[in-house]
Write a protein that holds these residues in place. Structure first.
Motif, PDB file in Angstrom:
ATOM      1  N   ASP A 187       0.849  -1.197   0.000  1.00 52.65           N
ATOM      2  CA  ASP A 187       0.000   0.000   0.000  1.00 52.65           C
ATOM      3  C   ASP A 187       0.882   1.243   0.000  1.00 52.65           C
ATOM      4  OD1 ASP A 187      -2.242   1.552   0.031  1.00 52.65           O
ATOM      5  OD2 ASP A 187      -2.984   0.868   1.975  1.00 52.65           O
ATOM      6  N   TRP A 188       0.235   2.365  -0.184  1.00 54.83           N
ATOM      7  CA  TRP A 188       0.903   3.660  -0.123  1.00 54.83           C
ATOM      8  C   TRP A 188       1.198   4.024   1.330  1.00 54.83           C
ATOM      9  CZ3 TRP A 188       2.224   6.280  -4.544  1.00 54.83           C
ATOM     10  CH2 TRP A 188       1.584   5.898  -5.733  1.00 54.83           C
ATOM     11  N   THR A 189       2.296   4.740   1.537  1.00 50.71           N
ATOM     12  CA  THR A 189       2.610   5.309   2.847  1.00 50.71           C
ATOM     13  C   THR A 189       2.906   6.791   2.669  1.00 50.71           C
ATOM     14  OG1 THR A 189       4.973   4.791   2.643  1.00 50.71           O
ATOM     15  CG2 THR A 189       3.566   3.149   3.724  1.00 50.71           C
ATOM     16  N   ASP A 190       2.579   7.579   3.688  1.00 48.33           N
ATOM     17  CA  ASP A 190       2.851   9.010   3.659  1.00 48.33           C
ATOM     18  C   ASP A 190       4.292   9.261   4.084  1.00 48.33           C
ATOM     19  OD1 ASP A 190       0.212   9.231   3.030  1.00 48.33           O
ATOM     20  OD2 ASP A 190      -0.408  10.050   4.972  1.00 48.33           O
ATOM     21  N   LEU A 191       5.001  10.100   3.319  1.00 47.25           N
ATOM     22  CA  LEU A 191       6.365  10.461   3.677  1.00 47.25           C
ATOM     23  C   LEU A 191       6.360  11.656   4.622  1.00 47.25           C
ATOM     24  CD1 LEU A 191       8.289  10.204   0.280  1.00 47.25           C
ATOM     25  CD2 LEU A 191       8.086   8.495   2.087  1.00 47.25           C
ATOM     26  N   PRO A 192       7.229  11.674   5.613  1.00 47.75           N
ATOM     27  CA  PRO A 192       7.339  12.860   6.465  1.00 47.75           C
ATOM     28  C   PRO A 192       7.928  14.028   5.675  1.00 47.75           C
ATOM     29  CG  PRO A 192       9.091  11.309   6.965  1.00 47.75           C
ATOM     30  CD  PRO A 192       8.173  10.611   6.012  1.00 47.75           C
ATOM     31  N   VAL A 193       7.560  15.215   6.061  1.00 47.69           N
ATOM     32  CA  VAL A 193       8.140  16.413   5.434  1.00 47.69           C
ATOM     33  C   VAL A 193       9.652  16.396   5.648  1.00 47.69           C
ATOM     34  CG1 VAL A 193       8.278  18.921   5.591  1.00 47.69           C
ATOM     35  CG2 VAL A 193       6.047  17.788   5.632  1.00 47.69           C
ATOM     36  N   SER A 194      10.412  16.561   4.565  1.00 41.01           N
ATOM     37  CA  SER A 194      11.866  16.443   4.682  1.00 41.01           C
ATOM     38  C   SER A 194      12.633  17.560   3.995  1.00 41.01           C
ATOM     39  CB  SER A 194      12.334  15.099   4.090  1.00 41.01           C
ATOM     40  OG  SER A 194      12.000  15.017   2.707  1.00 41.01           O
ATOM     41  N   ALA A 195      11.950  18.457   3.273  1.00 35.05           N
ATOM     42  CA  ALA A 195      12.654  19.516   2.551  1.00 35.05           C
ATOM     43  C   ALA A 195      11.673  20.634   2.225  1.00 35.05           C
ATOM     44  CB  ALA A 195      13.280  18.953   1.271  1.00 35.05           C
ATOM     45  N   GLY A 196      12.219  21.801   1.903  1.00 30.75           N
ATOM     46  CA  GLY A 196      11.400  22.922   1.479  1.00 30.75           C
ATOM     47  C   GLY A 196      11.178  23.952   2.571  1.00 30.75           C
ATOM     48  N   TYR A 197      10.650  25.093   2.174  1.00 29.88           N
ATOM     49  CA  TYR A 197      10.315  26.157   3.116  1.00 29.88           C
ATOM     50  C   TYR A 197       8.991  25.818   3.798  1.00 29.88           C
ATOM     51  CZ  TYR A 197      13.850  29.015   0.730  1.00 29.88           C
ATOM     52  OH  TYR A 197      15.017  29.497   0.194  1.00 29.88           O
ATOM     53  N   ARG A 198       9.008  25.693   5.117  1.00 24.62           N
ATOM     54  CA  ARG A 198       7.789  25.410   5.862  1.00 24.62           C
ATOM     55  C   ARG A 198       6.821  26.601   5.811  1.00 24.62           C
ATOM     56  NH1 ARG A 198       8.078  21.052   9.455  1.00 24.62           N
ATOM     57  NH2 ARG A 198      10.165  20.293   9.994  1.00 24.62           N
ATOM     58  N   ASP A 199       5.553  26.302   5.800  1.00 24.20           N
ATOM     59  CA  ASP A 199       4.506  27.332   5.886  1.00 24.20           C
ATOM     60  C   ASP A 199       4.744  28.464   4.894  1.00 24.20           C
ATOM     61  OD1 ASP A 199       3.324  25.931   8.050  1.00 24.20           O
ATOM     62  OD2 ASP A 199       4.774  26.853   9.421  1.00 24.20           O
ATOM     63  N   SER A 200       5.208  28.104   3.719  1.00 25.76           N
ATOM     64  CA  SER A 200       5.545  29.135   2.737  1.00 25.76           C
ATOM     65  C   SER A 200       4.319  29.555   1.942  1.00 25.76           C
ATOM     66  CB  SER A 200       6.646  28.636   1.803  1.00 25.76           C
ATOM     67  OG  SER A 200       6.333  27.366   1.264  1.00 25.76           O
ATOM     68  N   GLY A 201       4.503  30.596   1.146  1.00 22.28           N
ATOM     69  CA  GLY A 201       3.439  31.136   0.324  1.00 22.28           C
ATOM     70  C   GLY A 201       4.041  32.026  -0.735  1.00 22.28           C
ATOM     71  N   ARG A 202       3.195  32.670  -1.509  1.00 25.33           N
ATOM     72  CA  ARG A 202       3.686  33.507  -2.603  1.00 25.33           C
ATOM     73  C   ARG A 202       4.547  34.648  -2.042  1.00 25.33           C
ATOM     74  NH1 ARG A 202       0.992  31.610  -7.088  1.00 25.33           N
ATOM     75  NH2 ARG A 202      -1.032  30.650  -6.617  1.00 25.33           N
ATOM     76  N   GLY A 203       5.700  34.803  -2.649  1.00 21.86           N
ATOM     77  CA  GLY A 203       6.679  35.771  -2.180  1.00 21.86           C
ATOM     78  C   GLY A 203       7.958  35.120  -1.716  1.00 21.86           C
ATOM     79  N   PHE A 204       7.900  33.825  -1.396  1.00 24.19           N
ATOM     80  CA  PHE A 204       9.103  33.131  -0.952  1.00 24.19           C
ATOM     81  C   PHE A 204      10.130  33.025  -2.079  1.00 24.19           C
ATOM     82  CE2 PHE A 204       6.938  32.439   2.872  1.00 24.19           C
ATOM     83  CZ  PHE A 204       7.775  31.834   3.792  1.00 24.19           C
ATOM     84  N   GLY A 205       9.665  33.005  -3.321  1.00 22.43           N
ATOM     85  CA  GLY A 205      10.602  33.004  -4.439  1.00 22.43           C
ATOM     86  C   GLY A 205      11.385  34.294  -4.524  1.00 22.43           C
TER      87      GLY A 205
END
Length: 359
Positions: free
Chosen positions: A286-304
């Motif tokens: 079956d599918w399993t959920d991966l833990p968050v492991s990379a990226g900007y947390r709680d990000s939104g438009r403007g982070f770029g």
């Protein structure tokens, strides 16, 4: 990090609300001015943000205290505003697409290179934890060698909710140019640049009926294809299948799936910053959920734009102009292929952006 970049926004339409909400969270950036063709609208925004002044577009571009122009105008004006900002010696970061055509986009990049200023462009959704966690899983070998991907976006049409949907069904609109930048930018982030495409396209109806607002019931002519499919061959030899539709009602497909010889990933919506990445390993049940492991947390438009501010002057930002140009080139190539019935080589390339560590 030194002093924050002084940012001036040109265009305070609907999308600006998301940027205005996030800019105060980003210490690399300081909003100092807003401008719009409707000065009253700019004044209303400035009144809600202490220390921000409203001005005309000409005044903002001429203001020496503005370091960077955040270009949130309509797509048809992206290139002209970017070129004016570059001519004024300012960095520019814009909403997608980089320009209405690759010809205009090339002018922007060439002008920026000559002026020694930087260009960034949305979508920066790929910098969030959703796409970056998938990127980390691929880079760590969790699915083995990636060889295929699918990207699927279907909706029965924006006219059902948008009070003025005309531009979605005119030249420069359609599902591929409207939503394709999110999906293709994600595919390039995950699998690298695209070298060759084949496309096909169709349209179901010659008119659309507006479903809300003052024009409810009015018919809008459809002059572009509203269902587009593409096969993208990446430089890595992975093959992506793209489906963008304003005709289909619904789908059970994940927005993006990536397949390797040791497993598969279900990747969340690239029009968002977060979301759960799911993994199905070879031999599992079956599918399993991966833990968050990379990226900007709680990000939104403007982070770029914040990422651009953090990028050394001699380096390309993750949400950079070269990537945006390549994505636009891929989209145009798919449409040319759909019109001609022949596969198309993609003339441009772009480096796969650097991964974003979990932060």
């Amino acid at each position: 990090m030194g002093e924050p970049l002084n940012v001036g926004i040109i265009g305070v339409g609907a999308i600006s609300a998301q940027y205005l909400a996030n800019l105060p969270r980003l210490p690399q950036l300081r909003l100092v001015a807003v401008a719009d063709l409707d000065l009253a609208r700019a004044e209303a925004v400035a009144a809600e943000h202490p220390g921000v002044r409203a001005c005309s577009v000409d005044e903002l571009l001429a203001d020496p205290t503005v370091d960077t122009v955040l270009n949130l105008t309509i797509p048809a004006a992206h290139a002209s505003i970017a070129l004016r900002a570059i001519a004024a010696g300012k960095d520019v970061y814009g909403e997608k697409p980089l320009a209405a055509t690759t010809a205009e986009a090339r002018q922007v990049l060439d002008a920026a290179a000559a002026a020694g200023v930087r260009v960034g462009c949305a979508p920066d959704t790929v910098l969030g934890t959703g796409i970056q966690t998938a990127r980390r899983a691929i880079d760590d070998g969790l699915i083995g060698t990636p060889f295929a991907a699918t990207a699927t976006m279907v909706t029965p049409g924006h006219e059902r909710w948008h009070p003025n949907p005309d531009f979605y069904y005119a030249a420069g609109g359609g599902p591929l140019l409207d939503m394709g930048p999110y999906y293709v930018t994600a595919l390039v982030t995950l699998l690298g640049p695209v070298t060759r495409v084949a496309g096909a396209a169709s349209r179901l109806r010659s008119t659309r009926t507006i479903g809300s607002g003052a024009r409810k019931g009015e018919s809008v002519p459809v002059s572009i294809d509203t269902h587009v499919a593409g096969i993208l061959t990446h430089e890595s030899r992975a093959i992506s299948t793209l489906l963008m539709s304003f005709d289909a009602v619904a789908t059970t497909a994940a927005p993006i799936e990536v397949h390797g010889d040791a497993g598969s990933l279900a990747v969340p919506d690239p029009n968002g910053f977060q979301g759960t990445v799911r993994h199905f390993a070879l031999g599992s049940d079956d599918w399993t959920d991966l833990p968050v492991s990379a990226g900007y947390r709680d990000s939104g438009r403007g982070f770029g734009l914040a990422d651009l501010a953090d990028t050394p002057p001699d380096a390309e930002p993750r949400a950079g102009g070269r990537l945006a140009f390549h994505v636009l080139d891929v989209l145009e190539s798919v449409l040319r292929s759909a019109a001609s019935g022949q596969a198309e080589r993609v003339g441009s390339t772009a480096e796969r952006p650097a991964a974003v560590p979990l932060s």
